[in-house]
Scaffold this motif. Structure first.
Motif, PDB file in Angstrom:
ATOM      1  N   GLY A  30      16.050 -72.654 -60.150  1.00 30.34           N
ATOM      2  CA  GLY A  30      14.773 -73.170 -59.678  1.00 30.34           C
ATOM      3  C   GLY A  30      13.923 -73.753 -60.788  1.00 30.34           C
ATOM      4  O   GLY A  30      12.709 -73.846 -60.651  1.00 30.34           O
ATOM      5  N   GLY A  31      14.533 -74.165 -61.883  1.00 30.58           N
ATOM      6  CA  GLY A  31      13.791 -74.696 -63.017  1.00 30.58           C
ATOM      7  C   GLY A  31      14.111 -76.145 -63.298  1.00 30.58           C
ATOM      8  O   GLY A  31      14.810 -76.811 -62.546  1.00 30.58           O
ATOM      9  N   PHE A  32      13.585 -76.620 -64.406  1.00 35.44           N
ATOM     10  CA  PHE A  32      13.839 -77.982 -64.865  1.00 35.44           C
ATOM     11  C   PHE A  32      13.902 -77.960 -66.385  1.00 35.44           C
ATOM     12  O   PHE A  32      13.348 -77.073 -67.022  1.00 35.44           O
ATOM     13  N   SER A  35      11.447 -81.536 -72.324  1.00 38.93           N
ATOM     14  CA  SER A  35      11.904 -82.234 -73.526  1.00 38.93           C
ATOM     15  C   SER A  35      11.682 -81.407 -74.784  1.00 38.93           C
ATOM     16  O   SER A  35      12.528 -81.356 -75.652  1.00 38.93           O
ATOM     17  N   ARG A  36      10.538 -80.748 -74.917  1.00 40.10           N
ATOM     18  CA  ARG A  36      10.276 -79.926 -76.109  1.00 40.10           C
ATOM     19  C   ARG A  36       9.769 -78.543 -75.751  1.00 40.10           C
ATOM     20  O   ARG A  36      10.308 -77.546 -76.164  1.00 40.10           O
ATOM     21  N   ARG A  37       8.693 -78.501 -74.988  1.00 41.11           N
ATOM     22  CA  ARG A  37       8.078 -77.225 -74.588  1.00 41.11           C
ATOM     23  C   ARG A  37       7.740 -77.266 -73.112  1.00 41.11           C
ATOM     24  O   ARG A  37       7.607 -78.321 -72.523  1.00 41.11           O
ATOM     25  N   CYS A  38       7.531 -76.101 -72.556  1.00 43.86           N
ATOM     26  CA  CYS A  38       7.065 -76.019 -71.177  1.00 43.86           C
ATOM     27  C   CYS A  38       5.559 -76.255 -71.170  1.00 43.86           C
ATOM     28  O   CYS A  38       4.829 -75.642 -71.949  1.00 43.86           O
ATOM     29  N   PRO A  44       8.866 -70.621 -69.632  1.00 47.60           N
ATOM     30  CA  PRO A  44      10.281 -70.736 -69.981  1.00 47.60           C
ATOM     31  C   PRO A  44      11.102 -69.607 -69.353  1.00 47.60           C
ATOM     32  O   PRO A  44      10.706 -68.451 -69.360  1.00 47.60           O
ATOM     33  N   ILE A  45      12.243 -69.975 -68.782  1.00 46.85           N
ATOM     34  CA  ILE A  45      13.120 -68.983 -68.159  1.00 46.85           C
ATOM     35  C   ILE A  45      14.517 -69.006 -68.764  1.00 46.85           C
ATOM     36  O   ILE A  45      15.371 -68.231 -68.368  1.00 46.85           O
ATOM     37  N   GLY A  46      14.758 -69.920 -69.709  1.00 47.50           N
ATOM     38  CA  GLY A  46      16.075 -70.015 -70.327  1.00 47.50           C
ATOM     39  C   GLY A  46      16.162 -71.231 -71.219  1.00 47.50           C
ATOM     40  O   GLY A  46      15.150 -71.783 -71.644  1.00 47.50           O
ATOM     41  N   ARG A  47      17.374 -71.677 -71.484  1.00 47.59           N
ATOM     42  CA  ARG A  47      17.616 -72.828 -72.358  1.00 47.59           C
ATOM     43  C   ARG A  47      18.575 -73.797 -71.684  1.00 47.59           C
ATOM     44  O   ARG A  47      19.579 -73.397 -71.106  1.00 47.59           O
ATOM     45  N   CYS A  48      18.250 -75.091 -71.785  1.00 44.81           N
ATOM     46  CA  CYS A  48      19.167 -76.150 -71.335  1.00 44.81           C
ATOM     47  C   CYS A  48      20.079 -76.560 -72.479  1.00 44.81           C
ATOM     48  O   CYS A  48      21.241 -76.857 -72.274  1.00 44.81           O
ATOM     49  N   SER A  49      19.528 -76.605 -73.679  1.00 43.36           N
ATOM     50  CA  SER A  49      20.295 -76.863 -74.895  1.00 43.36           C
ATOM     51  C   SER A  49      19.547 -76.200 -76.046  1.00 43.36           C
ATOM     52  O   SER A  49      18.587 -75.466 -75.824  1.00 43.36           O
ATOM     53  N   ILE A  50      19.940 -76.486 -77.257  1.00 43.63           N
ATOM     54  CA  ILE A  50      19.333 -75.829 -78.408  1.00 43.63           C
ATOM     55  C   ILE A  50      17.834 -76.130 -78.497  1.00 43.63           C
ATOM     56  O   ILE A  50      17.033 -75.247 -78.764  1.00 43.63           O
ATOM     57  N   PHE A  51      17.464 -77.383 -78.233  1.00 41.55           N
ATOM     58  CA  PHE A  51      16.071 -77.784 -78.405  1.00 41.55           C
ATOM     59  C   PHE A  51      15.331 -77.971 -77.086  1.00 41.55           C
ATOM     60  O   PHE A  51      14.149 -78.309 -77.092  1.00 41.55           O
ATOM     61  N   ARG A  52      15.983 -77.795 -75.941  1.00 39.73           N
ATOM     62  CA  ARG A  52      15.349 -78.033 -74.654  1.00 39.73           C
ATOM     63  C   ARG A  52      15.273 -76.749 -73.843  1.00 39.73           C
ATOM     64  O   ARG A  52      16.291 -76.188 -73.459  1.00 39.73           O
ATOM     65  N   PRO A  53      14.060 -76.280 -73.551  1.00 45.16           N
ATOM     66  CA  PRO A  53      13.939 -75.074 -72.732  1.00 45.16           C
ATOM     67  C   PRO A  53      14.058 -75.374 -71.241  1.00 45.16           C
ATOM     68  O   PRO A  53      13.819 -76.491 -70.786  1.00 45.16           O
TER      69      PRO A  53
END
Length: 57
Positions: A30-32, A35-38, A44-53
């Motif tokens: 249920g997230g998105f 690009s840098r921060r929420c 924040p509920i997790g990580r999409c990649s190293i630099f993308r939450p």
């Protein structure tokens, strides 16, 4: 040649982050992917990649 064995896992992680493998998991939760921060209402509920939450409102 020995350094290639050390760089191989790094390249795999880099390719996985570029492919967006975790963005699908983020959307299932249920997230998105931000690009840098929420931004403020999102948390924040997790990580999409190293630099993308992964964020959720």
């Amino acid at each position: 040649m020995k350094i290639l064995y050390l760089l191989f896992p790094f390249f795999l992680l880099l390719i996985q982050g570029a492919a967006g493998g975790n963005s699908i998991l983020c959307r299932r939760r249920g997230g998105f992917c931000a690009s840098r921060r929420c931004r403020y209402p999102a948390t924040p509920i997790g990580r999409c990649s190293i630099f993308r939450p992964c964020c959720r409102r």
